[in-house]
Design a protein around this motif. Sequence first.
Motif, PDB file in Angstrom:
ATOM      1  N   UNK A 105       0.865  -1.170   0.000  1.00 37.55           N
ATOM      2  CA  UNK A 105       0.000   0.000   0.000  1.00 37.55           C
ATOM      3  C   UNK A 105       0.906   1.224   0.000  1.00 37.55           C
ATOM      4  N   UNK A 106       0.809   2.032  -1.045  1.00 35.15           N
ATOM      5  CA  UNK A 106       1.629   3.231  -1.087  1.00 35.15           C
ATOM      6  C   UNK A 106       1.980   3.628  -2.499  1.00 35.15           C
ATOM      7  N   UNK A 107       2.957   4.503  -2.604  1.00 31.62           N
ATOM      8  CA  UNK A 107       3.386   5.020  -3.897  1.00 31.62           C
ATOM      9  C   UNK A 107       4.876   5.320  -3.818  1.00 31.62           C
ATOM     10  N   UNK A 108       5.658   4.666  -4.662  1.00 35.13           N
ATOM     11  CA  UNK A 108       7.112   4.834  -4.673  1.00 35.13           C
ATOM     12  C   UNK A 108       7.510   5.637  -5.900  1.00 35.13           C
ATOM     13  N   UNK A 109       8.173   6.753  -5.683  1.00 34.73           N
ATOM     14  CA  UNK A 109       8.544   7.661  -6.766  1.00 34.73           C
ATOM     15  C   UNK A 109       9.978   7.376  -7.214  1.00 34.73           C
ATOM     16  N   UNK A 110      10.145   7.214  -8.523  1.00 29.36           N
ATOM     17  CA  UNK A 110      11.479   7.022  -9.132  1.00 29.36           C
ATOM     18  C   UNK A 110      12.219   5.841  -8.527  1.00 29.36           C
ATOM     19  N   UNK A 111      11.497   4.780  -8.210  1.00 30.98           N
ATOM     20  CA  UNK A 111      12.167   3.562  -7.735  1.00 30.98           C
ATOM     21  C   UNK A 111      12.338   2.627  -8.927  1.00 30.98           C
ATOM     22  N   UNK A 112      13.535   2.630  -9.487  1.00 35.98           N
ATOM     23  CA  UNK A 112      13.862   1.834 -10.668  1.00 35.98           C
ATOM     24  C   UNK A 112      15.143   1.044 -10.384  1.00 35.98           C
ATOM     25  N   UNK A 113      15.076   0.034  -9.529  1.00 35.47           N
ATOM     26  CA  UNK A 113      16.284  -0.693  -9.129  1.00 35.47           C
ATOM     27  C   UNK A 113      16.827  -1.564 -10.263  1.00 35.47           C
ATOM     28  N   UNK A 114      18.097  -1.859 -10.173  1.00 30.69           N
ATOM     29  CA  UNK A 114      18.697  -2.814 -11.099  1.00 30.69           C
ATOM     30  C   UNK A 114      18.313  -4.222 -10.652  1.00 30.69           C
ATOM     31  N   UNK A 115      17.650  -4.933 -11.524  1.00 29.07           N
ATOM     32  CA  UNK A 115      17.236  -6.306 -11.237  1.00 29.07           C
ATOM     33  C   UNK A 115      18.020  -7.226 -12.155  1.00 29.07           C
TER      34      UNK A 115
END
Length: 250
Positions: A105-115
């Motif tokens: 539950x929420x909103x993550x801004x600019x979370x683009x991790x290296x997977x």
Amino acid sequence: MCQLLGLNANTPTDLVFSFTGFAHRAAEHKDGFGIAFFEGPGARLFVDHQSATESPVAEMLRRYPIRSRHIVTHIRKATQGRVALENTHPFMRELWGRYWVFAHNGNLIDFQPKLHAGFHPVGDTDSERAFCWLMQELAKNHARMPSIPDLTQTLAELVPVIARHGTFNFLLSQGEALWAHCSTKLHYVQRRHPFPCAQLQDADMTVDFADLTTPQDRVAIVVTEPLTSNEDWTALKAGELAVFVEGDRL
């Protein structure tokens, strides 16, 4: 935003009462719902991109006698990612020969991790990206399934990396424990002998748990907003990571 509901118990427990009240909140959270529950090492996952007030899957679950020691359920109000089955929580992955389920539950801004390991999102939500990154980093930190205290310590180190990107309330389980992290709003109640008679806040429904339990039973319920009007719910603090095992908070 979305709503979370989790159960952790020391004996297989019926979720119909709590799910009934929880599903009433889907009028404002109509972008999908899902539920995952464990049966030993196995896990059943039901998701639908329809609202829990309209979905025939939700209607089945209100009548289905789900009994499990570990349950995670979610109703969605989309912030990132389109309304689609692949974006519906909970998400499930395998690690160390165990199923893991996760709901956010929420909103993550600019979370683009290296997977770069074996964990990649199928959909396009920030939630699934966060889950994949957590699984990846857990796998990097531990070669095999660690103890629950060790897992909790590793999660406590990893979670702030994600939480700095925004709101990160979540539930996570691998069928042995239930982890709950609060960014803004999360509550829990622990039920044990003597069990109460509980009244739902969102529906005209009361149940006397004393008629359905034994003195040895213990049940912990974690939810975004308290489900009942006559029980003592505890609010988690911002940044707090709680873990529940056998119906007790460790």
